[in-house]
Motif scaffolding. Structure first.
Motif, mmCIF file in Angstrom:
data_model
loop_
_atom_site.group_PDB
_atom_site.id
_atom_site.type_symbol
_atom_site.label_atom_id
_atom_site.label_comp_id
_atom_site.label_asym_id
_atom_site.label_seq_id
_atom_site.Cartn_x
_atom_site.Cartn_y
_atom_site.Cartn_z
ATOM 1 N N LEU A 7 22.404 5.948 9.919
ATOM 2 C CA LEU A 7 23.139 4.682 10.019
ATOM 3 C C LEU A 7 23.945 4.600 11.310
ATOM 4 N N LEU A 8 24.446 5.776 11.773
ATOM 5 C CA LEU A 8 25.189 5.791 13.036
ATOM 6 C C LEU A 8 24.288 5.376 14.198
ATOM 7 N N LYS B 254 21.802 3.355 14.067
ATOM 8 C CA LYS B 254 21.189 2.034 13.903
ATOM 9 C C LYS B 254 21.934 0.998 14.723
ATOM 10 N N GLU B 255 21.191 0.045 15.212
ATOM 11 C CA GLU B 255 21.822 -1.038 15.968
ATOM 12 C C GLU B 255 22.679 -1.883 15.033
ATOM 13 N N SER B 256 23.880 -2.199 15.509
ATOM 14 C CA SER B 256 24.803 -2.985 14.700
ATOM 15 C C SER B 256 24.649 -4.456 15.061
ATOM 16 N N LEU B 257 24.008 -5.192 14.194
ATOM 17 C CA LEU B 257 23.683 -6.580 14.514
ATOM 18 C C LEU B 257 24.796 -7.527 14.087
ATOM 19 N N ILE B 258 25.036 -8.521 14.916
ATOM 20 C CA ILE B 258 25.924 -9.618 14.525
ATOM 21 C C ILE B 258 25.160 -10.905 14.807
ATOM 22 N N ALA C 254 35.144 -5.465 7.831
ATOM 23 C CA ALA C 254 34.833 -4.038 7.670
ATOM 24 C C ALA C 254 36.104 -3.204 7.656
ATOM 25 N N PHE C 255 37.099 -3.616 8.460
ATOM 26 C CA PHE C 255 38.366 -2.890 8.487
ATOM 27 C C PHE C 255 39.125 -3.084 7.177
ATOM 28 N N MET D 288 37.700 -1.328 4.079
ATOM 29 C CA MET D 288 37.770 0.129 4.043
ATOM 30 C C MET D 288 39.209 0.628 4.002
ATOM 31 N N GLU E 45 24.413 -9.318 5.795
ATOM 32 C CA GLU E 45 24.267 -9.367 7.255
ATOM 33 C C GLU E 45 24.738 -8.093 7.944
ATOM 34 N N ILE F 43 26.579 1.128 10.945
ATOM 35 C CA ILE F 43 27.756 1.842 10.464
ATOM 36 C C ILE F 43 28.672 0.929 9.657
ATOM 37 N N LYS F 44 28.658 -0.373 9.956
ATOM 38 C CA LYS F 44 29.526 -1.278 9.192
ATOM 39 C C LYS F 44 29.048 -1.372 7.758
ATOM 40 N N PHE G 36 30.352 1.509 5.928
ATOM 41 C CA PHE G 36 31.737 1.395 5.487
ATOM 42 C C PHE G 36 31.856 0.571 4.204
ATOM 43 N N LEU H 197 30.867 2.996 1.606
ATOM 44 C CA LEU H 197 31.893 4.027 1.431
ATOM 45 C C LEU H 197 33.084 3.462 0.652
ATOM 46 N N VAL I 47 37.622 3.431 10.597
ATOM 47 C CA VAL I 47 36.625 2.371 10.783
ATOM 48 C C VAL I 47 36.326 2.167 12.263
ATOM 49 N N GLY J 19 34.233 4.966 13.751
ATOM 50 C CA GLY J 19 32.820 4.837 13.360
ATOM 51 C C GLY J 19 32.115 3.786 14.181
ATOM 52 N N ILE J 20 32.776 2.640 14.344
ATOM 53 C CA ILE J 20 32.142 1.540 15.081
ATOM 54 C C ILE J 20 31.952 1.922 16.550
ATOM 55 N N SER K 65 29.160 4.502 16.911
ATOM 56 C CA SER K 65 27.886 3.836 16.702
ATOM 57 C C SER K 65 27.521 2.981 17.917
ATOM 58 N N ILE L 80 26.190 5.347 20.741
ATOM 59 C CA ILE L 80 24.925 6.068 20.612
ATOM 60 C C ILE L 80 23.783 5.217 20.091
ATOM 61 N N ALA L 81 24.099 4.065 19.491
ATOM 62 C CA ALA L 81 23.017 3.277 18.909
ATOM 63 C C ALA L 81 22.299 2.485 19.995
ATOM 64 N N PRO L 82 20.997 2.296 19.865
ATOM 65 C CA PRO L 82 20.270 1.480 20.834
ATOM 66 C C PRO L 82 20.615 0.008 20.650
ATOM 67 N N SER L 83 20.384 -0.765 21.649
ATOM 68 C CA SER L 83 20.655 -2.186 21.538
ATOM 69 C C SER L 83 19.573 -2.959 22.265
ATOM 70 N N TYR M 85 19.741 -13.413 7.870
ATOM 71 C CA TYR M 85 18.711 -12.791 7.037
ATOM 72 C C TYR M 85 18.596 -13.589 5.749
#
Lengths: 365, 116
Positions: A89-90, A92-96, A109-110, A113, A254, A258-259, A262, A265, B17, B20-21, B24, B27-30, B40
């Protein structure tokens, strides 16, 4: 330098000696500050370990209920599976999405958590092992843990996705409704303890747990608590906020990377918190099983360390809640709200009155 | 530890939090493309906004919740001193709960708890 006097039965000696050593080695202010940072780091590590182990346990128990083996490949019996998951998950691309409200999307997300993380500070893990022993401890836990619902609503609204919005709305209505029953059923025991401080609630159970001492109302209160708190954490059979078959993943549809982790978690930390509060209020927290003044029995029970008692009780409650998930079918939103407003809330209020009669007449033990 | 360490937990919550962000993000690809920016939902292009007026039933429950949550807050200090005050507290909470439960019965009777 003082020696570390460590005892598995009472952590306050250990904490005090570490504190004394820090103050001695550094200046009092710096020592105190380092102590605070150490505590914070311990809680960070604990939260991470909690999430990793609970996800694994949940998957394993779920698999056993369905006569499967569950995760088996990564590590011995799949024990490293969740570690592998979090690493994945770390990376993975974090999509918005383009149409979402990006600030609120990240803020959610903040919020989601941090609420359970702050609540963890008030949980008494063992004798002397509690970061914050507030005199309004139980009230603090009830109020701070309810901030989490704001995160869910923010997540659902800011995603600009129909599934998310429906999930967040369902979840919001569900959590706020069931919060009432949770609070009132905890109040039922507070009548007997006369204190909201968790250490005092535990101390009041040194001659027996409230579920045994509190007569019938305590048992009813525990029943209401376990149902309502299962619903409050969005767990099955009340998990229609994330009903996969209807609305994909509900409010966190969506979220990716990593989000998403969280959100997951936070759900498991909440699960731990409700079990811990249930264990503390109804089953004496870390207090071993004592029966009145049966001295021999009590001292035999005292051999088992408090921390083992605490996590043992939590494990039993968690197992029951997981068992519910795989036993009962998912409720519909109208059934869910009917259950709360027409059954649990009146029952818990009448039970509260019943308990006050019990307390007045002295019918408890 | 005193209550001032709540600030500590607040800071460490943000660190948890935020850390983590950030990790991520590093190191995460974009790789951006137009399809990834879509919501979605169902595969075909999304129709309309999701920021719409939502069904009023949820808000009715939110209002009911407010009433009962305030009631719960009143009852927390009551529960703490219940044993010391004795009969007086019991009679008073019955009067208080009767008024609040009357409100619930009213809402129930007017169909606020019905979902259709």
């Amino acid at each position: 330098m003082t020696l570390l006097n460590f005892s598995i039965y009472d952590f306050s000696a250990l904490i005090n000696s570490i504190d004394a050593w820090l103050v001695e080695t550094f200046s009092p202010t710096l020592g105190h500050l380092i102590g605070l940072v150490l505590v914070g780091t311990c809680f960070l590590i604990f939260t991470a370990l909690l999430g990793l182990s609970l996800v694994y346990i949940e998957r394993k128990i779920c698999a056993f209920f369905q006569q499967r083996l569950g995760p088996m490949r990564v590590g011995f019996w799949g024990t490293a599976q969740t570690v592998a998951d979090i690493i994945k998950l770390l990376f993975k691309e974090s999509l918005i999405t383009k149409k979402s409200d990006k600030f609120l999307f990240n803020l959610a997300a903040f919020v989601i958590m941090m609420a359970p993380f702050i609540v963890l500070s008030a949980i008494p893990f063992a004798k002397g092992l509690q970061a914050l022993d507030l005199n309004i401890g139980l009230f603090f836990i009830i109020s701070v843990s309810s901030i989490g619902v704001t995160g869910i609503l923010l997540a659902g609204w800011s995603s600009n996705n129909k599934y998310s919005l429906i999930g967040a709305m369902r979840s919001g209505a569900q959590i706020v409704s069931y919060e009432l029953s949770v609070a009132i059923s905890l109040m039922t025991i507070v009548i007997l303890t006369g204190s909201l401080q968790l250490s005092e609630i535990i101390a009041s159970q040194s001659d027996g747990w409230w579920i045994f001492k509190g007569n019938i109302p305590a048992i009813i209160a525990f029943g209401v608590y376990i149902i309502a708190s299962t619903a409050e954490t969005n767990r099955g059979p009340f998990d229609m906020a994330e009903a996969e078959s209807e609305i994909t993943a509900g409010f966190h549809t969506e979220y990716s990377g990593i989000k998403f982790a969280f959100f997951f978690l936070a759900e498991y930390v909440n699960f731990f918190i409700i079990s811990a509060v249930g264990a503390t209020v109804f089953f004496g927290g870390w207090m071993p099983l004592h029966i009145g003044d049966a001295t021999f029995f009590n001292s035999a029970m005292d051999v088992i360390p408090p921390i083992v008692w605490f996590f043992g009780k939590i494990a039993v409650i968690m197992f029951f809640i997981m068992w519910f998930k795989w036993t009962f079918p998912r409720l519909r939103i109208d059934q869910l709200l009917t259950l709360e407003w027409k059954y649990l809330l009146p029952i818990s209020i009448i039970n509260l009155l019943l308990m006050s009669i019990v307390a007045l007449k002295g019918w408890h033990f | 530890m005193g209550a001032e360490s709540l600030i500590l937990f607040f800071i460490f919550g943000i660190l948890l939090v935020g850390g983590g962000i950030v990790v991520s993000y590093l190191i995460a690809p974009s790789s951006k493309n137009a399809i990834k920016d879509e919501a979605y939902e169902c595969g075909i292009p999304t129709k309309g906004e999701s920021w719409v007026q939502f069904r009023v039933g949820y808000y009715l429950f939110a209002i009911l919740f407010l009433i009962f949550e305030v009631e719960t807050i009143f009852m927390i200090p009551w529960a703490v001193v219940m044993k010391d005050l004795g009969m007086v507290a019991f009679v008073e909470i019955i009067i208080f709960l009767a008024i609040v439960l009357l409100g619930l019965l009213y809402a129930w009777n007017r169909g606020a708890l019905k979902w259709d």
